[in-house]
Design a protein around this motif. Structure first.
Motif, PDB file in Angstrom:
ATOM      1  N   SER A   8      70.833   6.783 -18.493  1.00 32.70           N
ATOM      2  CA  SER A   8      70.621   5.332 -18.466  1.00 32.70           C
ATOM      3  C   SER A   8      69.602   4.948 -17.416  1.00 32.70           C
ATOM      4  N   THR A   9      69.708   5.550 -16.235  1.00 28.94           N
ATOM      5  CA  THR A   9      68.768   5.252 -15.154  1.00 28.94           C
ATOM      6  C   THR A   9      67.351   5.650 -15.547  1.00 28.94           C
ATOM      7  N   VAL A  10      67.220   6.850 -16.093  1.00 25.92           N
ATOM      8  CA  VAL A  10      65.906   7.343 -16.492  1.00 25.92           C
ATOM      9  C   VAL A  10      65.334   6.475 -17.612  1.00 25.92           C
ATOM     10  N   CYS A  11      66.153   6.110 -18.564  1.00 26.86           N
ATOM     11  CA  CYS A  11      65.679   5.251 -19.660  1.00 26.86           C
ATOM     12  C   CYS A  11      65.288   3.871 -19.149  1.00 26.86           C
ATOM     13  N   ALA A  12      66.048   3.352 -18.204  1.00 29.01           N
ATOM     14  CA  ALA A  12      65.709   2.048 -17.638  1.00 29.01           C
ATOM     15  C   ALA A  12      64.353   2.098 -16.962  1.00 29.01           C
ATOM     16  N   PHE A  13      64.095   3.202 -16.217  1.00 26.52           N
ATOM     17  CA  PHE A  13      62.774   3.361 -15.613  1.00 26.52           C
ATOM     18  C   PHE A  13      61.699   3.361 -16.690  1.00 26.52           C
ATOM     19  N   ALA A  32      63.046  15.304 -15.746  1.00 26.21           N
ATOM     20  CA  ALA A  32      64.277  15.087 -14.977  1.00 26.21           C
ATOM     21  C   ALA A  32      65.496  15.206 -15.872  1.00 26.21           C
ATOM     22  N   ILE A  33      65.422  14.658 -17.081  1.00 22.30           N
ATOM     23  CA  ILE A  33      66.547  14.775 -18.022  1.00 22.30           C
ATOM     24  C   ILE A  33      66.777  16.235 -18.383  1.00 22.30           C
ATOM     25  N   ALA A  34      65.691  16.953 -18.672  1.00 23.21           N
ATOM     26  CA  ALA A  34      65.824  18.371 -19.026  1.00 23.21           C
ATOM     27  C   ALA A  34      66.433  19.168 -17.875  1.00 23.21           C
ATOM     28  N   ALA A  35      65.986  18.912 -16.655  1.00 21.42           N
ATOM     29  CA  ALA A  35      66.533  19.623 -15.494  1.00 21.42           C
ATOM     30  C   ALA A  35      68.011  19.297 -15.324  1.00 21.42           C
ATOM     31  N   TYR A  36      68.386  18.039 -15.532  1.00 15.88           N
ATOM     32  CA  TYR A  36      69.791  17.649 -15.403  1.00 15.88           C
ATOM     33  C   TYR A  36      70.643  18.335 -16.466  1.00 15.88           C
ATOM     34  N   GLU A  37      70.148  18.367 -17.689  1.00 13.81           N
ATOM     35  CA  GLU A  37      70.890  19.026 -18.773  1.00 13.81           C
ATOM     36  C   GLU A  37      71.069  20.513 -18.504  1.00 13.81           C
ATOM     37  N   GLU A  38      70.149  21.119 -17.757  1.00 13.34           N
ATOM     38  CA  GLU A  38      70.244  22.537 -17.397  1.00 13.34           C
ATOM     39  C   GLU A  38      71.088  22.761 -16.147  1.00 13.34           C
ATOM     40  N   GLY A  39      71.618  21.671 -15.584  1.00  9.64           N
ATOM     41  CA  GLY A  39      72.470  21.799 -14.400  1.00  9.64           C
ATOM     42  C   GLY A  39      71.707  21.909 -13.089  1.00  9.64           C
ATOM     43  N   GLU A  40      70.425  21.666 -13.104  1.00  4.77           N
ATOM     44  CA  GLU A  40      69.581  21.765 -11.907  1.00  4.77           C
ATOM     45  C   GLU A  40      69.587  20.422 -11.168  1.00  4.77           C
ATOM     46  N   ILE A  41      70.653  20.150 -10.453  1.00  4.63           N
ATOM     47  CA  ILE A  41      70.831  18.851  -9.796  1.00  4.63           C
ATOM     48  C   ILE A  41      69.771  18.612  -8.721  1.00  4.63           C
ATOM     49  N   GLN A  42      69.546  19.588  -7.865  1.00  9.00           N
ATOM     50  CA  GLN A  42      68.559  19.422  -6.791  1.00  9.00           C
ATOM     51  C   GLN A  42      67.172  19.177  -7.366  1.00  9.00           C
ATOM     52  N   THR A  44      66.497  17.947 -10.298  1.00 17.39           N
ATOM     53  CA  THR A  44      66.523  16.612 -10.908  1.00 17.39           C
ATOM     54  C   THR A  44      66.262  15.546  -9.854  1.00 17.39           C
ATOM     55  N   MET A  45      66.931  15.663  -8.702  1.00 16.41           N
ATOM     56  CA  MET A  45      66.750  14.691  -7.627  1.00 16.41           C
ATOM     57  C   MET A  45      65.306  14.673  -7.135  1.00 16.41           C
ATOM     58  N   GLU A  46      64.707  15.851  -6.993  1.00 16.91           N
ATOM     59  CA  GLU A  46      63.320  15.930  -6.531  1.00 16.91           C
ATOM     60  C   GLU A  46      62.362  15.279  -7.528  1.00 16.91           C
ATOM     61  N   ILE A  47      62.595  15.523  -8.820  1.00 15.88           N
ATOM     62  CA  ILE A  47      61.732  14.936  -9.842  1.00 15.88           C
ATOM     63  C   ILE A  47      61.888  13.422  -9.860  1.00 15.88           C
ATOM     64  N   VAL A  48      63.130  12.940  -9.748  1.00 17.16           N
ATOM     65  CA  VAL A  48      63.367  11.494  -9.744  1.00 17.16           C
ATOM     66  C   VAL A  48      62.702  10.853  -8.526  1.00 17.16           C
ATOM     67  N   GLU A  49      62.807  11.477  -7.357  1.00 22.98           N
ATOM     68  CA  GLU A  49      62.158  10.932  -6.153  1.00 22.98           C
ATOM     69  C   GLU A  49      60.644  10.917  -6.305  1.00 22.98           C
ATOM     70  N   TYR A  50      60.093  11.977  -6.860  1.00 23.58           N
ATOM     71  CA  TYR A  50      58.654  12.015  -7.093  1.00 23.58           C
ATOM     72  C   TYR A  50      58.251  10.906  -8.064  1.00 23.58           C
ATOM     73  N   THR A  51      59.064  10.697  -9.094  1.00 21.79           N
ATOM     74  CA  THR A  51      58.783   9.653 -10.073  1.00 21.79           C
ATOM     75  C   THR A  51      58.854   8.271  -9.426  1.00 21.79           C
ATOM     76  N   ARG A  52      59.789   8.092  -8.506  1.00 22.23           N
ATOM     77  CA  ARG A  52      59.857   6.820  -7.764  1.00 22.23           C
ATOM     78  C   ARG A  52      58.567   6.580  -6.989  1.00 22.23           C
ATOM     79  N   THR A  53      58.017   7.650  -6.399  1.00 25.17           N
ATOM     80  CA  THR A  53      56.750   7.535  -5.672  1.00 25.17           C
ATOM     81  C   THR A  53      55.631   7.114  -6.622  1.00 25.17           C
ATOM     82  N   LEU A  54      55.599   7.735  -7.820  1.00 23.52           N
ATOM     83  CA  LEU A  54      54.582   7.357  -8.804  1.00 23.52           C
ATOM     84  C   LEU A  54      54.732   5.902  -9.225  1.00 23.52           C
TER      85      LEU A  54
END
Length: 191
Positions: A8-13, A32-42, A44-54
């Motif tokens: 939901s958060t990613v879609c809202a963005f 970020a969604i793909a990383a989350y689905e693969e269980g890569e939480i850290q 995912t967080m890094e990608i989301v933070e980078y996306t926030r910067t963009l």
């Protein structure tokens, strides 16, 4: 955090960007969604933070439009938006745009606009206190905004309780007021 919340958060963005075609932001959100689905939480967080910067950089571009063009006899030099995003990230987030204005005689004026930062509440409290303002300098009203002309030669203003405007340099207060007058206050409020 559940998959539904992250999705939901990613879609809202993605929706808030209003983008019809893939771009770097959308690509990162999908990653970020793909990383989350693969269980890569850290990751995912890094990608989301980078996306926030963009997203911050993209939004800075629109706030940059309220900066005035160089007045007659002056030139304008814009700063790098990625440097601004990094600086704001270290201060808790927000958006910063800035430009330097120069005359051939060496006069310079640095103008900064800060938005959506936790620091704005602190600045608003300071600039909203008449006793503090009286000690800091002279207050004027320009374009229905309270503007402080500091004793040290600078200018500060709070616009719409969301934007902190600051000018520094060896330019005169008259020059700074002229640049404040030339700012797109209406456009700023619509940001």
């Amino acid at each position: 955090m559940s998959y539904r919340i992250v999705t939901s958060t990613v879609c809202a963005f993605a929706l808030s960007m209003g983008a019809a075609k893939a771009d770097e932001i959308l690509d990162n959100l999908k990653e970020a969604i793909a990383a989350y689905e693969e269980g890569e939480i850290q990751e995912t967080m890094e990608i989301v933070e980078y996306t926030r910067t963009l997203l911050s950089q993209k939004r800075s571009g629109t706030l940059e439009e309220v900066l005035p063009d160089a007045l007659a006899g002056w030139t304008r030099e814009d700063s790098d938006g990625s440097d601004n995003a990094a600086a704001m990230a270290m201060m808790g987030g927000g958006t910063l745009v800035q430009a330097r204005y120069r005359k051939e005689d060496g006069t310079k004026l640095d103008l900064q606009i800060m938005a959506e930062s936790p620091m704005i509440a602190m600045m608003a409290a300071q600039l909203g206190n008449p006793a503090v303002l009286a000690q800091m300098g002279k207050v004027k009203r320009i374009k229905r905004q309270k503007v402080l002309l500091n004793k040290d030669g600078g200018l500060q203003a709070m616009v719409d309780n969301r934007f902190f405007v600051q000018m520094e340099g060896n330019a005169t207060h008259e020059d700074m007021l002229a640049y404040f007058e030339a700012m797109d206050i209406k456009g700023m409020k619509e940001f």
